[in-house]
Write an enzyme that holds these catalytic residues in place. Structure first.
Site, PDB file in Angstrom:
ATOM      1  N   ASP A 805      59.628  71.928  22.595  1.00  0.00           N
ATOM      2  CA  ASP A 805      60.359  71.925  23.858  1.00  0.00           C
ATOM      3  C   ASP A 805      59.569  71.142  24.902  1.00  0.00           C
ATOM      4  O   ASP A 805      58.378  71.401  25.133  1.00  0.00           O
ATOM      5  CB  ASP A 805      60.583  73.366  24.350  1.00  0.00           C
ATOM      6  CG  ASP A 805      61.540  73.419  25.520  1.00  0.00           C
ATOM      7  OD1 ASP A 805      62.750  73.456  25.276  1.00  0.00           O
ATOM      8  OD2 ASP A 805      61.063  73.427  26.669  1.00  0.00           O
ATOM      9  N   GLU A 849      66.458  69.468  25.782  1.00  0.00           N
ATOM     10  CA  GLU A 849      65.117  68.952  25.517  1.00  0.00           C
ATOM     11  C   GLU A 849      64.418  69.714  24.405  1.00  0.00           C
ATOM     12  O   GLU A 849      63.198  69.670  24.275  1.00  0.00           O
ATOM     13  CB  GLU A 849      64.274  69.005  26.799  1.00  0.00           C
ATOM     14  CG  GLU A 849      64.004  70.392  27.337  1.00  0.00           C
ATOM     15  CD  GLU A 849      65.072  70.893  28.298  1.00  0.00           C
ATOM     16  OE1 GLU A 849      64.765  71.777  29.107  1.00  0.00           O
ATOM     17  OE2 GLU A 849      66.207  70.392  28.234  1.00  0.00           O
TER      18      GLU A 849
END
Length: 942
Positions: A805, A849
């Site tokens: 992440d 993301e």
């Protein structure tokens, strides 16, 4: 006559009279204020308890006393005006355990009946053999009915309704007027002493001059809307600075609990509930785009603290949260109560919980306070359902939960032996206030949302509350529709027939069919609404296009339209009901066009949209970079996409899906869902606000089954077969022509099959590929996982699922724009390809993301080394954009261990997700690995 008079007013008689700060308010106070204007005399209010103000009045310290009832003994010394209000005494019930309609006192004999102590009709009830249970305070009386300590209560209608709503007991409702042989009506008058006859005459004349209609409207406003105006008079008024701020805001991520019914919960993948309805209403008013993020509270709260969520719903204001949260005002208050299987247990004070095993929700705002008092008794649960299952299986003695949530899970689990022991009341923690929490940098939005919350009309608030907390949320009984005198007069004037018009070409939502009749979802809605009220009839006025419909509404030829999306322009001439249907909007394109992750992917491209579209103004305002091309109809727009005159077409999911099926347009597909929905309401001509009130009552009476049936009837695929024997000869002739053409077609079919095969291969690739990074997507992970695990198990390899992440990625989008964000994601994907380039390495963009690495090796240590290398490589290689270096880092959480026979992807992802949260908590730019073989003993709960 003096310039001012002193008036004694009761302080604790809500909603008739009460004190707020130094100001008296309530129904009776509004009457006095209007009387003061009429007479031209100032009233000075002296507020106190009834014994105090009555004694002061008798001494002559007060000129007037309010809310006094005529009695023969009082009439010896007091002059009474005519009654300006008659308060009804009613029988109230809990809709979860409704009573038959009570017509005589004999029907109450089998029940426990709650009343106020020493109330004037108490002795009469006892004489009639009624089992009465007395309470000292009206709030306690209402609470007893809500908690099931009595079967019914008798008391003043408006006051009981007011207190039930204020305490969050929306399941309480009036059964009937109490059968007390004349004692059920209490009169409200003004009184003066007998030595003031001139004052008496003046007050009497002033009261008689008050319009009866005004008094009725005032009564209605206090009874149903706490004294506020039920209708929103004008659109949200924002300053230029506020509007400019809203225009600059990107879509905002809002955390919503998936198991907090009826406030927010996930049902078949759709998040819904009271808080969700409030959120959508705020979106309508402000134009801010909210993107729901659905999860458990503990996960959402952690994400919010880390700055990964912009807002979080259903949060309570607490001092320790103010450092990182900006709170809106409350949009709802609910009581927290104790659920138990011990019918005799009562929770009156905190010490009553001693020695009991107490279940609470993990992270709930009162958990720390309860745990401090009873450190060895509290068991926290991440899911609401788990608490009540534990109670059902005797693993805990008591569950603390919000009243509506607890009632929901009791029904869901079919528990029949659960009782409410009382309300949880701790110092400084009484009830639960539901608010929106925002990141500190969104302080200007906090103030705007407060304005918008105040701007939601009382009708809309009541409709939302009734939808999720009212009788139908607990019982399948039909909700009774009661008409005010104005509503009755209006329907009588129209002979109970309401003329309406619709959009003539928006099937399956609504349309005008070939027989000039009304079809579609809105037709089903009106059919159901007609059944809610005897003699009600809706009469269809056909029109040829949407503009003609709007003209008919404006001129009054039809007085309502059942399916319209409110807009600033339309609100100039129309009033809008509470939303009754939420419809998704999508972008359509050709098979070769990539799926879109963001509406920004459409920047600069020619996108068609219907001239009648309700969302066009919103899109133009929020996304000025879009090139929106108005087209005459949905079908015209789709045809222009097929002919490559347009890149895509924006339309409603229901209408476009119907057209694609009807016209067999297999070369067009949905590219993505727009972050702007259409919330349909009933539109009413502005001259008929009472019709709007009636429509909202009818809509509020709908239950979820009825609404679901409307959608299922019109959005499911229908196949109808008919045989027309008169045209068989035509079919035979056509068959001959088809046979002659078959040879030519077969030759052409080969070419078409080749084209189709290529298109299918392309579609198959697109269906498992993320278009921005060219990595796999979630579908790819689901299709790959099981076979991959089987191979690894056979080879004895150690498997890792790693969640990667990007840290603080929102800041990049906010500070440098989405183009920079996309460039960073592409660079991150390339680093992953470089570090994980073996044939058995699988790379997936999981969403936003967040990425997934599915890989394997000979040992945990080798996997850890490879993941560390990836983390360091990303941190050491800034992304170049327009002569600017963008530095990004990643946090990685991994689940590592041997593969078993039949593995579940969700379990691996869940543990990798926990590891990722720990990496974030450790300061980001970290790697945390959970070893499957030692997880049970070593993993810390985040």
């Amino acid at each position: 006559m003096p310039e001012s008079l002193t008036v004694g007013v009761v302080a604790d008689n809500e909603p008739y009279s009460s004190i707020e700060g130094r100001t008296a308010k309530g129904f009776s106070v509004d009457v006095l204020n209007e009387l003061s204007k009429t007479l031209g005399i100032r009233f000075d209010y002296r507020v106190g308890s009834w014994p105090d103000i009555y004694a002061a009045f008798r001494r002559g310290d007060l000129d007037i006393i309010d809310e006094i009832s005529w009695r023969e003994d009082r009439a010896k010394n007091i002059l009474f005006t005519s009654a300006y209000h008659l308060r009804q005494t009613v029988v109230m019930q809990n809709s979860a355990q409704p009573l038959p309609t009570i017509k005589t006192l004999d029907q109450l004999k089998p029940y426990r009946v709650g009343i106020m102590r020493d109330i004037y009709y108490r002795d009469y009830l006892v004489e009639q053999g009624i089992n009465v249970i007395e309470y000292d305070l009206l709030p306690n009386l209402v609470q007893a009915l809500a908690f099931g300590w009595v079967d019914t209560i008798i008391g003043p209608e408006i006051t009981l309704n007011y207190m039930a709503r204020r305490e969050g007991f929306f399941q309480l409702e009036v059964n009937t007027l109490a059968p007390l042989k004349g004692m059920e009506i209490e009169d409200f008058r003004l009184g003066v002493l007998k030595d003031r006859p001139e004052l008496f005459k003046k007050l009497q004349a002033g009261l008689q001059s008050l319009p009866a209609g005004w008094l009725q409207e005032l009564n209605e406003r206090w009874m149903q809307y706490d004294g506020q105006s039920p209708l929103r008079q004008k659109p949200l008024q924002l300053t230029r600075k506020q509007q400019d701020y809203l225009n600059r805001l990107p879509p905002l991520r809002v955390g919503l609990m998936r198991d907090y019914a009826p406030f927010s919960f996930s049902d078949n993948g759709k998040v819904q509930g009271l808080s969700v309805d409030i959120l959508y209403r705020l979106q309508d008013l402000t134009g801010v785009e909210f993107v729901p993020v659905v999860d458990q509270w503990s996960n959402l709260f952690q994400l919010f603290k880390q700055g990964e969520l912009d807002l979080i719903a259903n949060i309570s204001d607490m001092p320790e949260r103010r450092a990182f949260t900006r709170f809106t005002q409350p949009y709802h208050r609910i009581p927290n109560v104790a659920f138990t299987r011990n019918a005799n247990f009562r929770l009156n004070k905190a010490s009553d919980l001693s020695g009991l095993r107490i279940a609470v929700g993990q992270g709930v705002f009162y958990e720390a306070a309860v745990r401090k008092l009873f450190p060895d008794q509290v068991i926290s649960y991440t899911e609401q359902a788990s608490m009540f299952k534990a109670l059902m299986e005797n693993q805990v003695d008591l569950v603390l939960a919000a009243l509506p949530n607890g009632n929901h899970w009791i029904r869901e689990l079919g528990m029949t032996d659960v009782w409410i022991a009382g309300e949880l009341r701790l110092p400084g923690l009484i009830g639960e206030d539901l608010r929106l929490g925002l990141q500190p940098e969104l302080q200007p939005l906090t103030e705007i949302l407060d304005q918008a919350l105040n701007d939601i009309s009382q009708i809309e608030k009541r409709a939302i509350e009734n939808r999720w907390l009212g009788a139908k949320a607990i019982s399948d009984n039909e909700t009774r529709i009661t008409l005010s005198q104005k509503e009755q007069d209006l329907l009588d004037h129209w002979n109970y027939t309401i003329t309406y018009c619709v959009h003539p070409d928006r099937y399956p939502l609504e349309n005008k069919n070939r027989e000039n009749r009304h079809d579609g979802m809105s037709a089903s809605l009106l059919t159901i609404l007609q059944q809610k009220l005897d003699n009600l009839r809706f009469e269809f006025l056909p029109t040829n296009n949407w503009q003609e419909t709007l003209l008919a509404l404006k001129s009054g030829k039809c007085v309502m339209a059942p399916m319209v999306v409110p807009s600033e322009k339309l609100q100039q001439n129309l009033l809008f009901s509470n939303s009754w249907y939420n419809a998704s909007n999508v972008i359509l394109g050709t098979l070769g066009s990539p799926f879109i992750d963001s509406i920004n992917d459409l920047s600069g491209k020619r996108i068609g949209i219907s001239r009648d579209s309700n969302i066009q103004p919103i899109l133009q305002q929020r996304y000025p970079q879009l090139k929106l091309i108005p087209v005459d109809s949905t079908l015209s727009g789709i045809q222009q996409v097929r002919e490559h005159e347009l890149y895509g077409f924006i339309g409603g999911l229901a209408e476009t899906s119907h057209l694609l099926q009807q016209e067999s347009l297999g070369d067009i597909r949905v590219l993505g869902r727009l972050p702007v929905d259409s919330n349909f309401s009933v539109a009413v001509h502005h001259q008929y606000p009472q019709l709007l009130v009636l429509i909202n009552k009818l809509l509020s009476s709908l239950n979820s089954t009825e609404l679901d049936q409307i959608e299922n009837d019109w959005l499911s695929i229908k196949l109808e077969q008919k045989t027309d024997y008169t045209t068989l000869w035509q079919l035979a002739a056509a068959f001959s022509l088809l046979f002659l053409a078959l040879f030519y077609w077969n030759r052409k079919l080969g070419n078409l099959n080749q084209q189709l095969q290529k298109a299918n291969e392309q579609l198959a690739h697109l269906s498992v590929t993320d278009q921005l990074t060219d990595l796999g997507n979630r579908n790819y992970l689901s299709q790959t996982f099981e076979a991959y695990m089987t191979r690894c198990h056979q080879d004895g390899r150690t498997v890792a699922i790693a969640m990667v992440d990007a840290d603080h990625f929102k800041r990049i989008n906010d500070n440098y724009g989405h183009d920079a964000g996309d460039l960073c994601l592409q660079a991150l994907a390339q680093q992953m390809r470089t570090q994980f380039s073996q044939p058995d390495d699988h790379l997936i963009r999981f969403g936003g993301e967040e990425f997934i690495i599915l890989t394997s090796d000979s040992s945990t240590e080798r996997l850890e080394a490879r993941l560390q290398t990836l983390r360091l490589a990303i941190a050491g290689h800034p992304v170049l954009q327009q002569q600017r270096s963008l530095h990004i880092t990643v946090s990685i959480g991994a689940m590592v261990g041997p593969a078993g026979h039949s593995e579940q992807l969700d379990l691996w992802l869940k543990e990798a997700d926990h590891a990722l949260y720990q990496a974030k908590n450790n300061g980001r730019n970290q790697l945390v690995i959970y070893d499957r073989t030692t997880l049970a003993s070593s993993r810390e709960t985040p």
